[in-house]
Design an enzyme around this catalytic site. Sequence first.
Site, PDB file in Angstrom:
ATOM      1  CD  GLU A 141      -2.912  -1.079   2.379  1.00 15.05           C
ATOM      2  OE1 GLU A 141      -3.913  -1.802   2.349  1.00 15.05           O
ATOM      3  OE2 GLU A 141      -2.637  -0.310   3.340  1.00 15.05           O
ATOM      4  CD  GLU A 162      -3.416  -5.883   4.199  1.00 13.84           C
ATOM      5  OE1 GLU A 162      -4.294  -5.090   4.631  1.00 13.84           O
ATOM      6  OE2 GLU A 162      -2.201  -5.641   4.250  1.00 13.84           O
TER       7      GLU A 162
END
EC number: 3.2.1.21
Length: 505
Positions: free
Chosen positions: A194, A408
């Site tokens: 991220e 995720e």
Amino acid sequence: MAGGSKTRIHASLVSTLLLLLPLASAIHRSDFPASFLFGTATSSYQIEGAYLEGNKSLSNWDVFTHLPGNIKDGSNGDIADDHYHRYEEDVELMNSLGVNAYRFSISWSRILPKGRFGGVNPAGIDFYNKLIDSILLKGIQPFVTLTHYDIPQELEDRYGAWLNAEIQSDFGHFADVCFGAFGDRVKYWTTFNEPNVAVRHGYMLGTYPPSRCSPPFGHCARGGDSHAEPYVAAHNVILSHATAIEIYKRKYQSKQRGMIGMVLYSTWYEPLRDVPEDRLATERALAFETPWFLDPLVYGDYPPEMRQILGGRLPSFSPEDRRKLRYKLDFIGVNHYTTLYARDCMFSDCPQGQETQHALAAVTGESNGLPIGTPTAMPTFYVVPDGIEKMVKYFMRRYNNLPMFITENGYAQGGDSYTDAEDWIDDEDRIEYLEGYLTKLAKVIRDGADVRGYFAWSVVDNFEWLFGYTLRFGLYYIDYRTQERSPKLSALWYKEFLQNLHENQ
């Protein structure tokens, strides 16, 4: 005595909750390919603790969390889940679930406490060797992220970290050390987790380290330029990835036979109003989030949607940069939690706040006072299972069905230190979330998406960044007074799902 009493109480509760598990589920392990990876995910800062043990240096998050006011409950990751000392216990938890993969990150500060300005730390190498060997002994594949937000504070202090091209050499050196030390056993690598979140929060909003921003995004004591620095930092992340991937593909991949990619935070957006302007706003919101990083890695340049708005604020790639970008990533890591609405701020009047200044789109989770899906304890996280199907299809179209892993996906419970263990452990809402998202994921795979794995966030409750310990994503509950781990109802559901025990006979 007290610890033993708690254990008996938790065991009794779990036994009772086990009776509540549905006899049949809409989704089964057999709905996915036999080779599909099913795992759980964590990150180094969020679970390891031992922040000054084993010759580790301070990371940027070690420093940031010790500054008053940065974390909601005033907590930090100094101890966290004490995974550094309890990794064998946590590996047993994963083994009991029946997963075949475990995604974790490496603490850069443990491996290279001073970056390339100092030596490799043998204690750090030893810890991750033991962890990797432990999970492999259980038949679990390591899926390793090199950097999950935390970097050595040394690099920030020495030259400004992601604002300086020097970091490309540092990251390349770190990657080279890790590939050499662990790559004989690690077949799945990701360079960054991220970076779109880290850059936005660190250099645009100022809410993550190094806490740099400018109005209207925020007022940061350390200064900054929210209109320029995020794009410089992102550029250096992209070229650091390119440096690492060139090293891997030229030096290691042919003999280690692994894969390498990048993990991006991926929100799906729906138009707030059924008008062309909002449909265009959703395209901009999407492009400014994940293609911001993926387009350069796949196509060699930033998205046209960004070029149109930002123009010269986006850095350019030199001929040498473009040469390195020819080494393509092998897969996309997709972190997907939520779906939001997007409203146009280019052609329409819009409240002028920080959210409108980036992609000329305002994002919200509500329309006419109604949430887009069931709210969770995490602000802006709503339960919208269709979002994962639409997100994957978007990547299929934009990147020609490049292999994907859902790295995720998870559900946030909220509470505080006074919340009873029973309230955390009885997490039927998480089961409903997992079942809904996995059902849509199976559907999009049947429709042709090349998705090869799914990782539930997270195996255990952990330090949740700005929210400290007030949010919990774990399949296992942790009592932070004792570090005792207890399975939540969702852990039992996930285990039975992986064993196909929910399947109707």
